[in-house]
Design a protein around this motif. Sequence first.
Motif, PDB file in Angstrom:
ATOM      1  N   SER A  15       7.732   8.008  -5.721  1.00  0.00           N
ATOM      2  CA  SER A  15       7.767   6.557  -5.556  1.00  0.00           C
ATOM      3  C   SER A  15       7.011   6.122  -4.302  1.00  0.00           C
ATOM      4  N   TRP A  16       7.206   6.811  -3.186  1.00  0.00           N
ATOM      5  CA  TRP A  16       6.516   6.437  -1.951  1.00  0.00           C
ATOM      6  C   TRP A  16       5.001   6.624  -2.100  1.00  0.00           C
ATOM      7  N   LEU A  17       4.596   7.807  -2.533  1.00  0.00           N
ATOM      8  CA  LEU A  17       3.156   8.076  -2.662  1.00  0.00           C
ATOM      9  C   LEU A  17       2.525   7.222  -3.756  1.00  0.00           C
ATOM     10  N   GLY A  18       3.244   7.050  -4.865  1.00  0.00           N
ATOM     11  CA  GLY A  18       2.731   6.238  -5.961  1.00  0.00           C
ATOM     12  C   GLY A  18       2.617   4.773  -5.579  1.00  0.00           C
ATOM     13  N   MET A  19       3.603   4.271  -4.824  1.00  0.00           N
ATOM     14  CA  MET A  19       3.552   2.873  -4.383  1.00  0.00           C
ATOM     15  C   MET A  19       2.321   2.636  -3.528  1.00  0.00           C
ATOM     16  N   GLN A  20       2.045   3.547  -2.607  1.00  0.00           N
ATOM     17  CA  GLN A  20       0.865   3.380  -1.768  1.00  0.00           C
ATOM     18  C   GLN A  20      -0.416   3.445  -2.602  1.00  0.00           C
ATOM     19  N   ALA A  21      -0.447   4.345  -3.574  1.00  0.00           N
ATOM     20  CA  ALA A  21      -1.646   4.504  -4.408  1.00  0.00           C
ATOM     21  C   ALA A  21      -1.918   3.253  -5.244  1.00  0.00           C
ATOM     22  N   VAL A  22      -0.887   2.693  -5.895  1.00  0.00           N
ATOM     23  CA  VAL A  22      -1.144   1.514  -6.725  1.00  0.00           C
ATOM     24  C   VAL A  22      -1.424   0.280  -5.870  1.00  0.00           C
ATOM     25  N   HIS A  23      -0.817   0.204  -4.697  1.00  0.00           N
ATOM     26  CA  HIS A  23      -1.088  -0.917  -3.789  1.00  0.00           C
ATOM     27  C   HIS A  23      -2.556  -0.882  -3.352  1.00  0.00           C
ATOM     28  N   GLU A  24      -3.009   0.276  -2.916  1.00  0.00           N
ATOM     29  CA  GLU A  24      -4.408   0.394  -2.471  1.00  0.00           C
ATOM     30  C   GLU A  24      -5.375   0.266  -3.647  1.00  0.00           C
ATOM     31  N   THR A  72       3.024  -5.224 -10.054  1.00  0.00           N
ATOM     32  CA  THR A  72       3.026  -5.407 -11.511  1.00  0.00           C
ATOM     33  C   THR A  72       2.617  -4.160 -12.297  1.00  0.00           C
ATOM     34  N   MET A  73       1.688  -3.382 -11.775  1.00  0.00           N
ATOM     35  CA  MET A  73       1.221  -2.206 -12.513  1.00  0.00           C
ATOM     36  C   MET A  73       2.352  -1.212 -12.800  1.00  0.00           C
ATOM     37  N   PRO A  74       3.197  -0.874 -11.824  1.00  0.00           N
ATOM     38  CA  PRO A  74       4.306   0.042 -12.136  1.00  0.00           C
ATOM     39  C   PRO A  74       5.282  -0.535 -13.161  1.00  0.00           C
ATOM     40  N   ALA A  75       5.471  -1.859 -13.158  1.00  0.00           N
ATOM     41  CA  ALA A  75       6.345  -2.475 -14.164  1.00  0.00           C
ATOM     42  C   ALA A  75       5.751  -2.301 -15.556  1.00  0.00           C
ATOM     43  N   LEU A  76       4.429  -2.385 -15.649  1.00  0.00           N
ATOM     44  CA  LEU A  76       3.762  -2.154 -16.935  1.00  0.00           C
ATOM     45  C   LEU A  76       3.898  -0.691 -17.373  1.00  0.00           C
ATOM     46  N   PHE A  98      11.111   0.202  -7.013  1.00  0.00           N
ATOM     47  CA  PHE A  98      10.699   0.594  -5.661  1.00  0.00           C
ATOM     48  C   PHE A  98       9.455  -0.178  -5.240  1.00  0.00           C
ATOM     49  N   CYS A  99       8.472  -0.264  -6.127  1.00  0.00           N
ATOM     50  CA  CYS A  99       7.217  -0.950  -5.811  1.00  0.00           C
ATOM     51  C   CYS A  99       7.419  -2.449  -5.620  1.00  0.00           C
ATOM     52  N   LEU A 100       8.237  -3.061  -6.460  1.00  0.00           N
ATOM     53  CA  LEU A 100       8.527  -4.483  -6.284  1.00  0.00           C
ATOM     54  C   LEU A 100       9.240  -4.732  -4.963  1.00  0.00           C
ATOM     55  N   LEU A 101      10.217  -3.888  -4.648  1.00  0.00           N
ATOM     56  CA  LEU A 101      10.928  -4.032  -3.381  1.00  0.00           C
ATOM     57  C   LEU A 101      10.004  -3.800  -2.194  1.00  0.00           C
ATOM     58  N   ALA A 102       9.233  -2.734  -2.238  1.00  0.00           N
ATOM     59  CA  ALA A 102       8.358  -2.416  -1.110  1.00  0.00           C
ATOM     60  C   ALA A 102       7.333  -3.525  -0.868  1.00  0.00           C
ATOM     61  N   ASN A 103       6.684  -3.979  -1.914  1.00  0.00           N
ATOM     62  CA  ASN A 103       5.672  -5.026  -1.754  1.00  0.00           C
ATOM     63  C   ASN A 103       6.300  -6.373  -1.390  1.00  0.00           C
ATOM     64  N   GLY A 104       7.434  -6.694  -2.003  1.00  0.00           N
ATOM     65  CA  GLY A 104       8.113  -7.949  -1.693  1.00  0.00           C
ATOM     66  C   GLY A 104       8.625  -8.001  -0.263  1.00  0.00           C
ATOM     67  N   LEU A 105       9.247  -6.910   0.191  1.00  0.00           N
ATOM     68  CA  LEU A 105       9.736  -6.858   1.569  1.00  0.00           C
ATOM     69  C   LEU A 105       8.584  -6.798   2.561  1.00  0.00           C
TER      70      LEU A 105
END
Length: 187
Positions: A15-24, A72-76, A98-105
């Motif tokens: 989740s941590w590594l994936g969140m950073q990857a989809v964000h970037e 949005t991408m992880p939700a898809l 995790f991605c929604l929380l991380a990006n929202g916060l």
Amino acid sequence: MLLRVALIIATLVTSWLGMQAVHEAGHCLGAWLTGGSVARVVLTPWTFSRTDLASNPRPLAVAWAGPIVGGTMPALFWGAAALARAAEAFVLRFFAGFCLLANGLYLGLGSFDRVGDCGEIIRHGGPLWSLWLFGIAAVPPGLWLWHRQGRYFGLGQQREPIKPCVVYSTTAASVALLALALSIGGE
């Protein structure tokens, strides 16, 4: 017990590594779609990720693209896995939350210190309230996606048995994301 711990650790790392990857990836996509070009993406696990641009004709759009795509991408991904009834769908649900929380916060709370993308958005004309609105829009769905998911990770009174194939695939995703992070870039 060992499978439960392995699944939880692999899910958190993924989740941590994936969140950073989809964000970037969102920043990269935003740059390419607006005529910009990417100089470097930093994904090393021991630093915060970032995308350095060689040219950026639309900095506000590129700054917003990271958290929007990153949420949005992880939700898809989860939606597709849920429709396919994949055994790993609950892991992707956790990841989407995790991605929604991380990006929202990140945008909602980061607005106070104007860190990273928050500073870029404000510097390029984005109103402060838009960061708060993004946080308000992203955090509740992230929490909803996490609601009652503990049982799939072997937690609580109604815990379900852990499937070894899910542990293996989630661990493989962790290793693949770590390899991606180390190969794509660092300082």
